[in-house]
Design a protein around this motif. Structure first.
Motif, PDB file in Angstrom:
ATOM      1  N   TRP A 120      32.092  42.747  36.912  1.00 62.25           N
ATOM      2  CA  TRP A 120      32.686  42.488  35.601  1.00 62.25           C
ATOM      3  C   TRP A 120      33.787  43.503  35.302  1.00 62.25           C
ATOM      4  O   TRP A 120      34.823  43.146  34.700  1.00 62.25           O
ATOM      5  N   ALA A 121      33.579  44.752  35.705  1.00 67.92           N
ATOM      6  CA  ALA A 121      34.622  45.768  35.516  1.00 67.92           C
ATOM      7  C   ALA A 121      35.863  45.429  36.341  1.00 67.92           C
ATOM      8  O   ALA A 121      37.000  45.558  35.870  1.00 67.92           O
ATOM      9  N   MET A 122      35.656  44.974  37.569  1.00 69.90           N
ATOM     10  CA  MET A 122      36.773  44.576  38.427  1.00 69.90           C
ATOM     11  C   MET A 122      37.535  43.416  37.811  1.00 69.90           C
ATOM     12  O   MET A 122      38.778  43.390  37.798  1.00 69.90           O
ATOM     13  N   LEU A 123      36.800  42.428  37.282  1.00 71.30           N
ATOM     14  CA  LEU A 123      37.438  41.258  36.703  1.00 71.30           C
ATOM     15  C   LEU A 123      38.244  41.629  35.458  1.00 71.30           C
ATOM     16  O   LEU A 123      39.346  41.121  35.238  1.00 71.30           O
ATOM     17  N   ALA A 178      50.512  46.009  40.306  1.00 66.47           N
ATOM     18  CA  ALA A 178      49.278  45.351  39.866  1.00 66.47           C
ATOM     19  C   ALA A 178      48.391  45.024  41.055  1.00 66.47           C
ATOM     20  O   ALA A 178      47.177  45.269  41.038  1.00 66.47           O
ATOM     21  N   GLN A 179      48.980  44.475  42.102  1.00 69.46           N
ATOM     22  CA  GLN A 179      48.215  44.106  43.284  1.00 69.46           C
ATOM     23  C   GLN A 179      47.659  45.334  43.992  1.00 69.46           C
ATOM     24  O   GLN A 179      46.507  45.337  44.434  1.00 69.46           O
ATOM     25  N   SER A 180      48.463  46.373  44.090  1.00 66.44           N
ATOM     26  CA  SER A 180      48.022  47.603  44.757  1.00 66.44           C
ATOM     27  C   SER A 180      46.870  48.257  44.006  1.00 66.44           C
ATOM     28  O   SER A 180      45.887  48.716  44.615  1.00 66.44           O
ATOM     29  N   GLU A 181      46.970  48.302  42.680  1.00 66.15           N
ATOM     30  CA  GLU A 181      45.915  48.939  41.883  1.00 66.15           C
ATOM     31  C   GLU A 181      44.616  48.144  41.968  1.00 66.15           C
ATOM     32  O   GLU A 181      43.533  48.716  42.095  1.00 66.15           O
ATOM     33  N   LEU A 182      44.736  46.820  41.914  1.00 63.06           N
ATOM     34  CA  LEU A 182      43.525  46.000  42.018  1.00 63.06           C
ATOM     35  C   LEU A 182      42.900  46.149  43.404  1.00 63.06           C
ATOM     36  O   LEU A 182      41.661  46.193  43.529  1.00 63.06           O
TER      37      LEU A 182
END
Length: 205
Positions: free
Chosen positions: A164-167, A187-191
């Motif tokens: 849930w934190a990841m989402l 955004a992609q790198s941080e995720l």
């Protein structure tokens, strides 16, 4: 209200659409309208005018404005699911490859609808229909990630709060990228980093 499909004109000929084809046509019109004029323009009478169909047909397909917005969200999520499924299927079978695919495809899917999705979510704020649909899709996405990452996790796996934190982070990063606060690559790198860290985290007892 009649559920019979209406006809449409193609090169001077009348073509009768199935209910599914008409639904697809109406959703395409709604996406275009939302993109060009914003979600405030998505009223059922305006949709009938833009699609060139009768008001009863529009009401038969969506019943209410919330029904239309919910259908658009479901349409978005169905396409997002297909893209992510294909990406996971073709991924490099490593933690890094899996995390990169999840991060990249999630951000790209959200950004593919630009400003339309935030507007739809805002229009449905507090809607019981959206809450139920959104939660179902979120749970499906979490389970998809759990399965894709299972071979790289410790015996206890990844706990539900971590997903849930990841989402939540994924949605926040996608929104920041959509508004230009950060780049798509950031955004992609941080995720990606969040997913890798989540897998490496030792679950508490």
């Amino acid at each position: 209200m009649s559920t019979m499909p209406e006809s449409t004109s193609t090169a001077g000929k009348r073509v009768r659409l199935s209910r599914e084809q008409r639904q697809r046509q109406l959703l395409d019109v709604a996406w275009r309208l939302a993109r060009e004029e914003g979600t405030d323009a998505l009223t059922l009478p305006r949709m009938a005018e833009e699609a060139g169909v009768t008001k009863p047909l529009i009401y038969d397909h969506f019943s209410t404005r919330n029904g239309l917005l919910t259908a658009l969200y479901q349409d978005f999520d169905a396409r997002q699911t297909a893209v992510i499924d294909a990406a996971i299927e073709a991924r490099e079978p490593t933690l890094e490859g899996t995390a990169r695919v999840i991060a990249t495809s999630y951000i790209e899917c959200v950004l593919s609808q630009g400003r339309e999705i935030p507007g739809i979510l805002a229009g449905l704020a507090g809607s019981p229909e959206l809450e139920a649909v959104k939660r179902d899709y979120q749970l499906v996405f979490i389970e998809k990630c759990r399965n894709a990452l299972a071979s790289f996790t410790r015996p206890k796996g990844i706990l539900q709060p971590s997903f849930w934190a990841m989402l939540g982070a994924a949605d926040a990063l996608a929104h920041a990228a959509a508004t230009g606060e950060i780049t798509v690559e950031q955004a992609q790198s941080e995720l990606y980093e969040i997913i890798v860290a989540m897998v490496g985290r030792r679950p508490s007892a």
